[in-house]
Design an enzyme around this catalytic site. Structure first.
Site, PDB file in Angstrom:
ATOM      1  N   GLU A 214       0.800  -1.224   0.000  1.00 15.31           N
ATOM      2  CA  GLU A 214       0.000   0.000   0.000  1.00 15.31           C
ATOM      3  C   GLU A 214       0.834   1.275   0.000  1.00 15.31           C
ATOM      4  O   GLU A 214       0.791   2.070   0.950  1.00 15.31           O
ATOM      5  CB  GLU A 214      -0.950   0.009   1.214  1.00 15.31           C
ATOM      6  N   GLU A 422      -5.190  -8.662   0.769  1.00 14.07           N
ATOM      7  CA  GLU A 422      -5.862  -8.328   2.030  1.00 14.07           C
ATOM      8  C   GLU A 422      -7.329  -8.058   1.760  1.00 14.07           C
ATOM      9  O   GLU A 422      -7.681  -7.421   0.762  1.00 14.07           O
ATOM     10  CB  GLU A 422      -5.293  -7.052   2.688  1.00 14.07           C
TER      11      GLU A 422
HETATM   12  C1  PNW Z   1      -4.209  -1.914   5.522  1.00 15.82           C
HETATM   13  N1  PNW Z   1      -7.464   3.726   5.974  1.00 15.82           N
HETATM   14  O1  PNW Z   1      -4.108  -0.600   5.969  1.00 15.82           O
HETATM   15  C2  PNW Z   1      -2.851  -2.472   5.878  1.00 15.82           C
HETATM   16  O2  PNW Z   1      -2.148  -3.079   4.848  1.00 15.82           O
HETATM   17  C3  PNW Z   1      -2.856  -3.280   7.129  1.00 15.82           C
HETATM   18  O3  PNW Z   1      -1.599  -3.196   7.729  1.00 15.82           O
HETATM   19  C4  PNW Z   1      -3.981  -2.824   8.039  1.00 15.82           C
HETATM   20  O4  PNW Z   1      -3.935  -3.411   9.289  1.00 15.82           O
HETATM   21  C5  PNW Z   1      -5.280  -3.133   7.330  1.00 15.82           C
HETATM   22  O5  PNW Z   1      -5.326  -2.524   6.060  1.00 15.82           O
HETATM   23  C6  PNW Z   1      -6.515  -2.716   8.093  1.00 15.82           C
HETATM   24  O6  PNW Z   1      -6.513  -1.330   8.285  1.00 15.82           O
HETATM   25  C7  PNW Z   1      -5.022   0.388   5.948  1.00 15.82           C
HETATM   26  O7  PNW Z   1      -7.351   4.541   6.915  1.00 15.82           O
HETATM   27  C8  PNW Z   1      -4.908   1.347   6.944  1.00 15.82           C
HETATM   28  O8  PNW Z   1      -8.285   3.908   5.015  1.00 15.82           O
HETATM   29  C9  PNW Z   1      -5.711   2.431   6.941  1.00 15.82           C
HETATM   30  C10 PNW Z   1      -6.651   2.589   5.951  1.00 15.82           C
HETATM   31  C11 PNW Z   1      -6.794   1.639   4.951  1.00 15.82           C
HETATM   32  C12 PNW Z   1      -5.967   0.524   4.958  1.00 15.82           C
END
Ligand code: PNW
Length: 571
Positions: A214, A422
């Site tokens: 990401e 994911e």
């Molecule tokens: C992903 N948002 O992150 C990551 O790859 C993981 O490490 C994380 O734990 C998982 O999704 C769940 O959040 C995100 O704020 C973190 O939109 C934040 C966001 C989206 C994805």
């Protein structure tokens, strides 16, 4: 599942918890408006070689933040400054640095044949630079984890960068802000050296490499907004500079594999991009929704999977903004012709993280005084009133969004092999713990069924589905207050015991059935649950009269819990 594992569900979950959950589920509409055709259950199975996996990331689970010579990462710094909810840190997290054999045993128990985890760069090179020294204990740790996986017939899928940049690289070079417009940027070479070291040491056993997880988050939240590590606040340009360097660093690591390792090791290298699906609020917002997805996914996917350069709409929009803002150059940097050539086609597979969907409206073209990435897109975003929410504020449950996004990737990027790296749903951390996690079961049921529609009905080459996450873990700025795990972890218990949630039993059955085969007991269970999961209240509002009703879905739910338990005993 063994009796022991289901016993622990019973112990920790308790029936009181179950009943509370049942009541809350019945009162609060769960999963949005049901559209009879769009949301119908598809029966069938995934292709035979389909990859079922679960994922974690180093900083979120390992702990052991300063064991041996491990260097600090930018997330150690942020957490130690007390910037995380409840002042939580990843110092211990799930303690997987010590408890990895238990993690592997949980995967084995679920019948998973793949595991996506990440390597911590500062655990291998404490300063980020090989010439400053290698932490041999770190290398030993990843070797031991990989060997344990292989011994249990589980294939490792390794992410090189899941946000935990060595702090020293941020301090010495500005991390991914380093000289973004020159050809001799240090950070590309340093990432390349780190990747090479990992291929050299682990590539005999690791056949799937993901360079970056990401980059959208690292770029925008880390270098634009600055609420994520390394906390650089420069919302007009920081994200564009960082993204530029990340794309070039990715290409470097890809070519190193291609030139030096592919022939001998025969693995694959890709990148994992995240994207929310953007659906137009009205037909007039169709272009805006497309622009939203191009600025989000296309920012990275267009250079890497299409032609070495940013999407046309991003370039023209940013050029117009430069004019309006009286700048001589666009805030979006340009790649040189050589760079374009070296970036284009650097993905053997397309890694996708997807969780949610937004409703997009057109907001073109009001010049804004302090521009940032959000305003640059000229869109407004919102959510339909009937979309249910998970614990994470940004996570709305919209299963059909993933099918649309997969179709978009197929069309836009030349039908690549897509690995969903994911997908998952969060619960709040609450007492008693949510062990009968029906809403997570519904989420996995509905989203995987939409992935199967993309695969079997739309001919999208989806090769893998990865549940986020194997374990409850450190959820970045939310600390331990949001739980994504198939397994519960008690973060107040020094032993960090893991307990299977009901969703792990469901997921095990899903993997065993490789989807939703006609006539199986599992599929019958899913059929009973289907209307409940899609919330039949809205279904009736929308004129759905297919036999399901609030009462029958309530009935399914009461049936469902004993069935889950029965399943766990026989499985
Ligand atoms: C992903 N948002 O992150 C990551 O790859 C993981 O490490 C994380 O734990 C998982 O999704 C769940 O959040 C995100 O704020 C973190 O939109 C934040 C966001 C989206 C994805």
């Amino acid at each position: 599942m063994s009796a022991t594992a289901s016993d622990s569900i019973m112990e920790t979950g308790t029936f009181v918890n179950c009943f509370l959950l049942v009541i809350s589920l019945v009162i609060i509409p769960v999963n949005g408006g049901y559209d009879k055709e769009r949301d119908a259950l598809l029966k069938g199975t995934f292709p035979q070689d389909f990859i079922w996996s679960s994922a974690t990331a180093a900083y979120q689970i390992e702990g052991a933040w300063n064991v041996s010579d491990k260097g600090p990462s930018v997330w150690d710094t942020l957490a130690h400054q007390g910037r995380v909810y409840n002042q939580d840190t990843g110092d211990v997290a799930c303690d997987s640095y010590h408890k990895y054999p238990e993690d592997v045993a949980l995967m084995k128990q679920m019948g998973l044949k793949y595991y996506r985890f990440s390597i911590s760069w500062p655990r291998i090179f404490p300063t980020g630079e090989q010439q400053d020294g290698v932490n041999q204990d770190g290398v030993r740790y990843y070797n031991a984890l990989i060997n344990e996986l292989i011994a249990n017939d589980i294939q490792p899928m390794v992410t090189l960068f899941h946000w935990d940049l060595p702090q020293v690289l941020q301090d010495r070079y500005g991390g991914f802000l380093n000289n973004h417009t020159t050809n001799t940027t240090v950070i590309h070479d340093l990432f390349g050296d780190y990747a090479r070291f990992c291929y050299q040491n682990f590539g005999d056993r690791v056949k799937y490499w993901i360079t970056f997880n990401e980059p959208w988050i690292t770029s925008w939240l880390g270098y634009g907004v600055g609420n994520f590590a390394p906390q650089h606040n420069e919302p007009a340009e920081g994200q564009y500079k960082a993204a530029h360097n990340i794309i070039l660093s990715h290409a470097k690591a890809y070519h190193i594999y291609d030139d030096e390792f592919r022939a001998a090791q025969g693995g694959q290298v890709g990148i994992t991009l995240n994207c929310d699906w953007g659906t137009p609020k009205t037909p007039a917002d169709a272009d805006a929704a497309l622009r939203y997805v191009q600025f989000f996914l296309g920012w990275f996917a267009h250079p890497i999977y299409k032609n070495g350069d940013y999407p046309e709409v991003m370039k023209t929009t940013m050029a117009r903004k430069a004019q309006e803002e009286g700048r001589t150059t666009s805030r979006l940097p340009e790649f040189t012709p050589e760079q374009k050539l070296s970036i284009s086609g650097t993905g053997d597979f397309f890694g996708l993280n997807h969780y949610t969907t937004v409703e997009v409206t057109d907001a073109c073209c009001t010049p804004i005084e302090n521009p940032n990435y959000d305003t640059d897109k000229d869109v407004g975003t919102g959510h339909a009133p009937d979309w249910p929410r998970a614990a994470s504020s940004w996570l709305y449950v919209v299963p059909w969004g993933i099918r649309n996004l997969l179709g978009f990737i197929k069309e836009e990027y030349g039908d690549p092999e897509i690995y969903v790296t994911e997908n998952g749903r969060s619960d709040h951390d609450q007492d008693p713990a949510i062990m009968m996690d029906m809403e997570r079961i519904c989420y996995y049921m509905m989203y995987t069924n939409e992935v199967m529609k993309a695969s079997n009905m739309d001919n999208v080459k989806v090769k893998a589905y990865t549940a986020w996450s194997l374990l409850d873990n450190f959820e970045w700025l939310s600390g331990y207050s949001e739980r994504f795990g198939l397994h519960y972890v008690d973060f107040n218990d020094p032993t960090r015991t893991r307990y299977p949630k009901a969703s792990s039993v469901f997921f095990k059955q899903l993997v065993r059935n490789n989807g939703y085969p006609e006539g199986s007991e599992f599929t019958k269970y899913v059929e009973n649950m289907w209307y409940f999961c899609h919330n039949t209240t809205e279904a009736e509002v929308n004129g759905y009269t297919g036999g399901a009703s609030q009462i029958s879905s309530l009935f399914s739910l009461f049936l469902a819990i004993p069935m889950m338990i029965a399943y766990s005993l026989i499985a």
